[in-house]
Write an enzyme that holds these catalytic residues in place. Structure first.
Site, PDB file in Angstrom:
ATOM      1  N   ARG A   1      20.658  19.157  -0.947  1.00 43.37           N
ATOM      2  CA  ARG A   1      21.570  18.491  -1.937  1.00 43.37           C
ATOM      3  C   ARG A   1      23.123  18.810  -1.792  1.00 43.37           C
ATOM      4  NH1 ARG A   1      18.378  15.127  -1.951  1.00 43.37           N
ATOM      5  NH2 ARG A   1      17.243  13.978  -3.483  1.00 43.37           N
TER       6      ARG A   1
ATOM      7  N   GLU B   1      28.335  11.243  -4.294  1.00 40.20           N
ATOM      8  CA  GLU B   1      27.932  10.239  -3.443  1.00 40.20           C
ATOM      9  C   GLU B   1      28.081   8.734  -4.017  1.00 40.20           C
ATOM     10  OE1 GLU B   1      24.058  10.900  -1.991  1.00 40.20           O
ATOM     11  OE2 GLU B   1      24.690  13.163  -0.927  1.00 40.20           O
TER      12      GLU B   1
ATOM     13  N   HIS C   1      23.502   9.908   3.498  1.00 47.32           N
ATOM     14  CA  HIS C   1      22.140  10.124   2.766  1.00 47.32           C
ATOM     15  C   HIS C   1      21.115   9.398   3.282  1.00 47.32           C
ATOM     16  CE1 HIS C   1      20.576  12.090  -1.129  1.00 47.32           C
ATOM     17  NE2 HIS C   1      19.537  12.302  -0.165  1.00 47.32           N
TER      18      HIS C   1
END
Length: 349
Positions: free
Chosen positions: A262, A291, A310
């Site tokens: 993360r 994000e 991601h």
């Protein structure tokens, strides 16, 4: 719920995979209406088409389904707010399985009460993404070791250039931060390629492919030995900015950094500074702190950074793997045993 489980399909799942779950665990009854779910744009698209809108009548039907089920396949609508609504309006809800490996973060965002967290079992899809994320980690370290930015720039400039040295993975020490499903797969893959692998974890776990495991308070000592650092840790209060400015000051000049955990685990501003001054030679990031990454982020302009939005964990078989995992956990729950990947509802990971 001991002999039967009614499951609301609350996130996109094909009819084929609904039938697969019911075949694998016949005591499961999946309640679903595909017209109430957004179409998937690609495999693993658990949120579905963002342009999809349910009519008022469809929304009523969807919420009725959520309030009459023992369990939910997926965070309803991939929305923490709708999860909170479901927990409040369905006192019989006993199990929620998140499509994400890091589903604890979604549960945290829902702001559930202690009673709800104690009543509902939350499980995640951890492990499903371990192989593709480990491959991305290997790719990231190799891209740094083999000077991908320099090769790309020379090709762009049509410059042959002279000979220069590249690092060999078999002569490197790779630090893997986190020994969960992803971390252990990274450890095994790097070891198989000849690297010396060390690890950082809250507690010592056995993995024969690790030379040493460093625990709480020893991260600085670990990074001082590493030629490359691979972050696989979840985002929790405990891990927030764990790779701090102070820790990044301790890395060897020229260290390679990969993050498949993360983005919040790394102090992003400090990472940018370390990439600019050469303490970090290269970074491959599948995740960032915020994000999507803002267009004005300095990370976009750094030539020694690769950014994946991601998406490194996605593959064509993800949906089936998650469905099979769900079926296995359903069997365990119905048999009165502990399900796979249960969320820690104190730290929410």
């Amino acid at each position: 719920m001991a002999d039967h489980l009614t499951v609301a399909v609350a996130t996109p799942l094909s009819e084929e995979l609904c039938l697969l779950i019911e075949a694998r665990e016949p005591r499961c009854e999946l309640i679903r209406d595909q017209s109430l779910l957004p179409p998937m744009r690609y495999p693993g698209d658990h949120a579905g088409d963002p342009g999809f809108r349910r009519t008022a009548r469809q929304e009523e039907a969807f919420r009725a389904m959520l309030t009459h089920a023992d369990a939910s396949y997926g965070i309803p609508g991939e929305s923490p707010q709708l999860l909170a609504w479901t927990a409040e309006h369905n006192p019989g809800l006993r199990w929620v399985h998140t499509a994400a490996a890091g589903g604890g973060a979604q549960v945290r965002q829902a702001g559930l009460s202690r009673e709800q967290l104690d009543r509902i079992t939350f499980t995640t899809s951890a492990g499903v993404h371990a192989a593709p994320l480990a491959e991305f980690a290997v790719f990231g370290v190799l891209a740094g070791a083999k000077l991908l930015p320099r090769l790309t720039a020379q090709k762009h400039d049509r410059t042959w250039g002279g000979a220069f040295l590249m690092r060999q993975l078999s002569q490197m020490t790779v630090l893997v931060a986190g020994m969960g499903h992803i971390g252990n797969r990274c450890i095994d893959d790097f070891h198989a390629l000849g690297a010396r692998v060390i690890a950082y974890n809250r507690s010592v776990h056995d993995n024969p492919n690790v030379s040493a495991v460093y625990t709480t308070g020893q991260l600085g000592e670990a990074v001082e030995q590493a030629d490359a650092i691979v972050v696989t840790l979840p985002g929790t209060e405990r891990t927030n900015k764990l790779l701090s400015a102070e820790i990044l000051q301790q890395v060897r000049p020229g260290t390679i950094l990969v993050n498949v955990g993360r983005g919040t685990v790394i102090d992003q501003a400090a990472m940018v500074n370390a990439l600019a001054d050469g303490r970090l030679a290269f970074a491959a990031l599948d995740v960032v702190a915020d994000e999507p990454l803002p267009t004005d982020s300095p990370l976009w302009g750094l030539p020694n950074v690769i950014i994946s939005p991601h998406t490194a964990g996605l593959d064509a078989h993800e949906d089936r793997s998650i469905a099979e995992l769900f079926a296995r956990s359903a069997t365990l729950i119905l048999d009165g045993r502990e399900p796979l990947n249960r969320v820690n509802t104190v730290e929410l990971y």
